[in-house]
Scaffold this active site. Structure first.
Site, PDB file in Angstrom:
ATOM      1  N   LYS A 241     -11.625   6.690  -2.576  1.00  0.00           N
ATOM      2  CA  LYS A 241     -12.040   7.801  -1.716  1.00  0.00           C
ATOM      3  C   LYS A 241     -13.533   8.134  -1.802  1.00  0.00           C
ATOM      4  O   LYS A 241     -14.141   8.506  -0.798  1.00  0.00           O
ATOM      5  CB  LYS A 241     -11.181   9.032  -2.011  1.00  0.00           C
ATOM      6  CG  LYS A 241      -9.688   8.805  -1.756  1.00  0.00           C
ATOM      7  CD  LYS A 241      -9.430   8.136  -0.407  1.00  0.00           C
ATOM      8  CE  LYS A 241      -7.964   7.823  -0.195  1.00  0.00           C
ATOM      9  NZ  LYS A 241      -7.744   6.882   0.904  1.00  0.00           N
TER      10      LYS A 241
ATOM     11  N   ASP B 259      -1.682  -1.050   5.815  1.00  0.00           N
ATOM     12  CA  ASP B 259      -1.887  -0.467   7.145  1.00  0.00           C
ATOM     13  C   ASP B 259      -3.357  -0.357   7.515  1.00  0.00           C
ATOM     14  O   ASP B 259      -3.690   0.214   8.550  1.00  0.00           O
ATOM     15  CB  ASP B 259      -1.258   0.932   7.200  1.00  0.00           C
ATOM     16  CG  ASP B 259      -2.046   1.951   6.385  1.00  0.00           C
ATOM     17  OD1 ASP B 259      -2.490   2.963   6.959  1.00  0.00           O
ATOM     18  OD2 ASP B 259      -2.217   1.747   5.172  1.00  0.00           O
TER      19      ASP B 259
ATOM     20  N   ARG C 164     -10.481  -1.974  -3.204  1.00  0.00           N
ATOM     21  CA  ARG C 164     -10.530  -2.839  -2.037  1.00  0.00           C
ATOM     22  C   ARG C 164     -11.942  -2.901  -1.467  1.00  0.00           C
ATOM     23  O   ARG C 164     -12.667  -1.912  -1.551  1.00  0.00           O
ATOM     24  CB  ARG C 164      -9.579  -2.300  -0.954  1.00  0.00           C
ATOM     25  CG  ARG C 164      -8.132  -2.234  -1.397  1.00  0.00           C
ATOM     26  CD  ARG C 164      -7.327  -1.407  -0.404  1.00  0.00           C
ATOM     27  NE  ARG C 164      -5.949  -1.279  -0.873  1.00  0.00           N
ATOM     28  CZ  ARG C 164      -5.177  -0.239  -0.593  1.00  0.00           C
ATOM     29  NH1 ARG C 164      -5.638   0.763   0.141  1.00  0.00           N
ATOM     30  NH2 ARG C 164      -3.940  -0.197  -1.040  1.00  0.00           N
TER      31      ARG C 164
ATOM     32  N   ALA D 189      -0.032   5.260   1.252  1.00  0.00           N
ATOM     33  CA  ALA D 189      -0.150   6.111   2.439  1.00  0.00           C
ATOM     34  C   ALA D 189      -0.397   5.292   3.698  1.00  0.00           C
ATOM     35  O   ALA D 189      -1.294   4.444   3.739  1.00  0.00           O
ATOM     36  CB  ALA D 189      -1.273   7.124   2.254  1.00  0.00           C
TER      37      ALA D 189
ATOM     38  N   MET E 127     -10.694   3.723   5.893  1.00  0.00           N
ATOM     39  CA  MET E 127      -9.452   4.064   5.197  1.00  0.00           C
ATOM     40  C   MET E 127      -8.946   2.882   4.374  1.00  0.00           C
ATOM     41  O   MET E 127      -8.989   1.730   4.804  1.00  0.00           O
ATOM     42  CB  MET E 127      -8.384   4.492   6.192  1.00  0.00           C
ATOM     43  CG  MET E 127      -7.310   5.395   5.590  1.00  0.00           C
ATOM     44  SD  MET E 127      -7.922   7.034   5.143  1.00  0.00           S
ATOM     45  CE  MET E 127      -7.800   7.914   6.698  1.00  0.00           C
TER      46      MET E 127
ATOM     47  N   HIS F 120     -15.120   5.670   0.283  1.00  0.00           N
ATOM     48  CA  HIS F 120     -14.811   6.004   1.669  1.00  0.00           C
ATOM     49  C   HIS F 120     -15.853   6.991   2.211  1.00  0.00           C
ATOM     50  O   HIS F 120     -16.388   6.818   3.312  1.00  0.00           O
ATOM     51  CB  HIS F 120     -13.403   6.610   1.731  1.00  0.00           C
ATOM     52  CG  HIS F 120     -12.884   6.869   3.100  1.00  0.00           C
ATOM     53  ND1 HIS F 120     -11.615   6.509   3.503  1.00  0.00           N
ATOM     54  CD2 HIS F 120     -13.446   7.475   4.188  1.00  0.00           C
ATOM     55  CE1 HIS F 120     -11.437   6.876   4.755  1.00  0.00           C
ATOM     56  NE2 HIS F 120     -12.534   7.472   5.189  1.00  0.00           N
TER      57      HIS F 120
ATOM     58  N   ALA G 128     -13.722   9.150  10.470  1.00  0.00           N
ATOM     59  CA  ALA G 128     -13.021   9.474   9.224  1.00  0.00           C
ATOM     60  C   ALA G 128     -12.038   8.383   8.835  1.00  0.00           C
ATOM     61  O   ALA G 128     -11.843   8.099   7.651  1.00  0.00           O
ATOM     62  CB  ALA G 128     -12.290  10.806   9.362  1.00  0.00           C
TER      63      ALA G 128
ATOM     64  N   ASP H  44       0.862  -1.175   0.000  1.00  0.00           N
ATOM     65  CA  ASP H  44       0.000   0.000   0.000  1.00  0.00           C
ATOM     66  C   ASP H  44       0.905   1.234   0.000  1.00  0.00           C
ATOM     67  O   ASP H  44       2.116   1.136   0.238  1.00  0.00           O
ATOM     68  CB  ASP H  44      -0.887  -0.031   1.247  1.00  0.00           C
ATOM     69  CG  ASP H  44      -1.659   1.263   1.437  1.00  0.00           C
ATOM     70  OD1 ASP H  44      -2.375   1.656   0.504  1.00  0.00           O
ATOM     71  OD2 ASP H  44      -1.523   1.879   2.506  1.00  0.00           O
TER      72      ASP H  44
END
Length: 265
Positions: free
Chosen positions: A49, A182, A156, A10, A45, A52, A41, A8
């Site tokens: 986006k 992460d 994902r 970030a 993750m 998200h 928020a 990944d």
């Protein structure tokens, strides 16, 4: 033997703590009169986006607050407006969040010396990565392949980005690949692809702390926080969990030994 690692971006290899999108999500909702928490928020993750934002809007507390403010629950048009606001805010800060996490560049160099190929997936769009990739390269990080969620049918937790990486890298079967991330969606992505999966704690969105906060945190408090993250990764199906990205080599050595004995993910 493991032939490739798909990282990944970030929170895993760059942007310690995954802070670039955080403020943008929170400010976009605040602009619409609905305050969201850091935890809300961060929870989705790793997803594309726009997805998200849709996931945040689907949270019962957020949807209720939105209905109280706007007289209805958030719909597709609201999500589109939130995403447009979020995207503008994100693009203004992305270039400042491309620095590799400690040990990432050195790890990649060592893996390449051992003959491994380096792939990558992300929750960012192609346009967003056009900002990040050259900046990360200036800092010494450049994977062999990059696949963004807008290049495939779905991001994902679907496995399509991993499969596309495998094709571009020329690596098969999927159990010769390690997926590292992460977020819980990273783990789900790797598991769905049939790869070995590794969650990394320090620098992660799941831990949600800056490097300075990690160093300054009380040892017992940090240990509890890291244990919580480790448990979430394992519950999501991670085969291994490491504290820092630099520990990945030890995991790969263990995976190689397990595979010699016939074990598969």
């Amino acid at each position: 033997m493991i032939q490739a690692v798909i990282f990944d971006w970030a929170g895993t290899m760059i942007d310690y703590g995954c802070f670039a999108p955080l403020a943008a999500f929170m400010e976009a909702f605040k602009h619409k009169g609905v305050e969201i928490t850091v935890e809300e928020a961060r929870e989705p993750m790793g997803l594309l986006k726009r997805e998200h934002i849709a996931a945040i809007c689907a949270m019962e507390r957020v949807a209720g607050a939105w209905e109280e403010k706007h007289g209805k629950r958030p719909d597709h048009a609201d999500i589109d407006e939130l995403y447009a606001d979020f995207e503008a805010r994100l693009f203004s800060v992305l270039a400042n969040h491309a620095k590799p996490v400690p040990g990432a560049v050195q790890l990649v160099n060592r893996l390449r010396e051992q003959g491994m190929k380096i792939g990558s997936t992300t929750g960012y769009t192609t346009d967003m990565m056009h900002v990040i990739v050259p900046k990360a390269k200036e800092h010494g990080y450049e994977p062999d392949t990059l696949v963004t969620p807008d290049e495939v049918p779905a991001g994902r937790p679907f496995p399509w980005m991993c499969y596309t990486n495998a094709m571009r890298l020329g690596v098969y079967p999927m159990w010769r690949i390690v997926k590292v991330g992460d977020t819980l969606s990273d783990i789900q992505e790797g598991r769905n692809a049939g790869a070995w999966t590794v969650g990394v704690i320090k620098g992660s969105s799941e831990l949600g702390m800056t490097e300075e906060e990690v160093h300054a945190c009380d040892t017992d408090v940090l240990s509890r926080k890291m244990t919580d993250v480790r448990d979430r990764f394992l519950h999501a199906g991670a085969h291994f969990v490491i504290e820092t990205i630099g520990e990945l080599e030890e995991v790969i050595a263990e995976i190689n030994e397990r595979m010699r004995q016939g074990e598969r993910p």
